[in-house]
Design a protein around this motif. Structure first.
Motif, short mmCIF file in Angstrom:
data_model
loop_
_atom_site.label_atom_id
_atom_site.label_comp_id
_atom_site.label_asym_id
_atom_site.label_seq_id
_atom_site.Cartn_x
_atom_site.Cartn_y
_atom_site.Cartn_z
N ARG A 137 0.76 -0.94 -0.39
CA ARG A 137 -0.25 0.24 0.63
C ARG A 137 1.18 1.53 -0.12
O ARG A 137 0.46 2.14 0.56
N GLY A 138 2.27 1.24 -0.10
CA GLY A 138 3.23 2.60 -0.40
C GLY A 138 2.02 3.34 -0.99
O GLY A 138 2.80 4.71 -1.11
N GLY A 139 2.29 3.34 -2.44
CA GLY A 139 1.55 4.56 -3.52
C GLY A 139 0.42 4.45 -3.12
O GLY A 139 -0.11 6.17 -2.76
N SER A 140 -0.46 4.30 -2.49
CA SER A 140 -1.92 4.96 -1.50
C SER A 140 -1.45 5.15 -0.45
O SER A 140 -2.55 7.17 -0.26
N ALA A 141 -0.83 4.66 0.08
CA ALA A 141 -0.20 5.86 1.67
C ALA A 141 0.49 7.82 1.31
O ALA A 141 -0.12 8.35 1.83
N THR A 142 1.60 6.86 0.01
CA THR A 142 1.84 8.50 -0.69
C THR A 142 0.96 9.61 -1.12
O THR A 142 0.97 10.60 -0.64
N THR A 143 0.10 9.14 -1.94
CA THR A 143 -0.43 10.51 -2.12
C THR A 143 -2.13 9.99 -1.14
O THR A 143 -2.52 11.83 -1.28
N VAL A 144 -2.28 9.44 -0.23
CA VAL A 144 -3.34 10.21 0.70
C VAL A 144 -2.47 11.09 1.01
O VAL A 144 -2.91 12.10 1.80
N LEU A 145 -1.85 11.38 1.55
CA LEU A 145 -0.18 12.31 2.44
C LEU A 145 -0.48 13.18 1.35
O LEU A 145 -1.03 14.66 2.13
#
Length: 411
Positions: A137-145
């Motif tokens: 979930r690294g991608g979604s965690a970064t974009t939510v940030l």
């Protein structure tokens, strides 16, 4: 026998909300100048004009670039927790002092100093988020940030409507600094340290050197080019889209509404792009996002009828703004953990020069009467260059973002 609880694991759930709040404050602080400038330009005691206002803006962005370059390596050497505390505290104090500036020179110096702290927030937050994100979930965690940035920007505009006329421009900076009174103590208590810090202290290798050795040189240059192009698009469009659309024949109200639609698309793109990246891969999604941005930006050179122009601008926002964030996602997964802050900081710093270039280049096209349609052709070409740069990266993302092992070179 009861095993001791790892304090890092106990506090890991605090990483996302604390970093998101810091990024939201960054979004507030970087947009607040645009909100208060109309009032400052009318203040005869300051004697500020559009040229000096542009200089203050550029000085602030220069501070952000320097801060990103400097704080990235420091976060890898001395800890991301310490750097988050330092950056949030420093830019909040300088933001507060802006409310007491007595003239444009002091104001510009304070914006430069605030920029130094602001520049370090994003790479440090991205490094922490990547390390503590759930597996896959690294991608979604970064974009939510990164949605925090846009939330901060929107709040700035809303507060400007409520505060400027009633209380004066100074209160915008007081309000922008006030959340640090709560955020900094919470960070000091709950923000965990990076897992890579101990290894970095043991090796004491120069994290900046890592970007250019062991086969990383090509990826580093490619990331810098992509970051420059990505932020050129973001700042060029956000600064001049309403005026370009005015030249295309749209009414002022419609042109401003299109800017709002563009940023709504940006938030949607962030929420969608991260999930796509987690599914199809960081390189593939980044290239696809840049290519789609190029297509929809080129389509805006055609005067679309009725509501279709809003759909076109929305889709341009979906792909254009999140392209740059997907670059950050890719960077965070390619470099070893002990150099991740350095890699993110360097790319962010180079990108800020693109941020300065975007409004300048587009403004020159406007002055020459060429912004419509050639501005959109230029933006499309920039997106294509961004896609080509990411395609040239010769590194695969690490399977474990907390690992300090080099990612494999793609054959």
């Amino acid at each position: 026998m009861t095993l001791p609880i790892d304090p890092r694991a106990r506090h890991a759930r605090w990483v996302a909300p604390l970093c998101w709040t810091a990024v939201a404050l960054e979004g507030f602080d970087l947009v607040v100048l645009g909100v208060v400038l109309p009032v400052l330009l009318k203040d005869k005691s300051w004697g500020i004009d559009p040229n000096s206002a542009s200089l203050i803006t550029a000085i602030g962005l220069l501070g952000v670039a320097i801060g990103a370059f400097a704080i990235g390596p420091l976060s890898d050497l001395f800890g991301r927790r310490a750097m988050m505390l330092l950056t949030v505290t420093s830019f909040s104090v300088c933001t507060l002092l802006c409310a007491f500036a007595t003239g444009p020179w002091l104001f510009g110096v304070l914006r430069l100093l605030a920029g130094l702290g602001l520049g370090g927030v994003l790479p440090t937050a991205l490094a922490l988020i990547t390390e503590y994100a759930r597996v896959g979930r690294g991608g979604s965690a970064t974009t939510v940030l990164m949605t925090g940035y846009h939330v901060g920007a929107v709040l700035t505009a809303l507060l400007g409507i409520l505060v400027l006329q009633r209380f004066g421009w100074q209160w915008m900076f007081v309000i922008g600094a006030a959340p640090a009174l709560v955020l900094v103590p919470l960070m000091a208590k709950f923000l965990p340290e990076s897992k890579a810090l101990a290894r970095t202290r043991e090796t004491r290798r120069n994290p900046l050197g890592t970007l250019f050795r062991g086969g990383y040189r090509r990826a580093t240059i490619a990331f810098w080019v992509a970051s420059f192009m990505g932020l050129l698009l973001v700042y060029g469009l956000n600064t001049w889209l309403p005026q370009i659309m005015r030249e295309a024949g749209y009414e002022l109200g419609a042109a401003l509404a299109l800017l709002l639609v563009l940023n709504v698309g940006a938030v949607l793109g962030l929420l969608i792009g991260g999930r796509v990246a987690d599914r199809i891969g960081y390189r593939r999604s980044s290239v696809a996002w840049f290519v789609a941005a190029a297509v929809f930006l080129a389509l805006l050179s055609i005067k679309l009828p009725g509501a279709s122009v809003y759909a076109g601008v929305l889709l341009a926002g979906v792909f254009t703004f999140s392209s740059q964030v997907l670059v950050y996602v890719y960077i965070a997964r390619v470099y070893p953990a002990s150099a991740r802050g350095t890699g993110l900081g360097a790319a962010s710093g180079i990108g800020r020069f693109g941020a300065m270039s975007g409004p300048l280049v587009t403004g020159a096209l406007l002055s020459a009467g060429l912004a419509y349609p050639w501005g959109f052709y230029l933006f499309a070409a920039v997106a294509v260059i961004g896609a080509a740069a990411i395609a040239a990266v010769n590194r695969e993302p690490a399977a474990d973002p907390s690992a300090d092992l080099p990612a494999s070179v793609e054959r």
